[in-house]
Scaffold this motif. Sequence first.
Motif: not given
Length: 207
Positions: A23-24, A53-57, A97-98, A130-131
């Motif tokens: 992912a990084e 941040a993605y883990d949280e969002m 578009h995320m 959160h998806r």
Amino acid sequence: MDATIHKFRDASGREDRPSRTEAEDAVRTLLRYIGEDEMREGLVDTPARVVKAYDEMFAGYDQDPEQILGRTFEDVSGYRDMVLIRDIVFHSHCEHHMVPIHGRAHIAYLPDGKVLGLSKIARLVDAFAHRLQTQESMTAQIADQIQGVLKPQGVAVMIEAEHMCMVMRGIRREGSDTVTTAFTGTFSDEVAERARFFDLIRTGSGR
């Protein structure tokens, strides 16, 4: 979370996810794509920060909406009138578009012998938010989940949201809200109950 593959079950039933390292690396690729130097001082740690941040969002993929609603309460002294939770603020991301979606959810149900803990409804909104989402899907998901677990006389959901995909790109129009609704049971069948739902929302918001 380490660099090993993290197992989970998402909405599509998949049970695998790329490693944190992969992912990084994907973030570094995007940085190069936009013309940045991923090795310059200000960006060296950005891939790790983005993944964190993605883990949280997007933590909603690891949450089970049915378990969130969990226990119901039957000792309600015969109460059968509307339960309304208004102005539940949420932040989500558009699946096209995320980019962010900011909004408020208003949720009501008519009990049929059982009620939910009030915080559970806000947590349900949070889990679906959160998806990656479309507003239409999120509205229906909330209504269907409450109807399926609680089995009330009816559920009403209204979401008002601003989509950054309309502000940051495309037509670039600020201040335009999108409104979606979903109704089940009595709210679907009886115009008067839907009108009362809308009236209570307007009364509380001062509109």
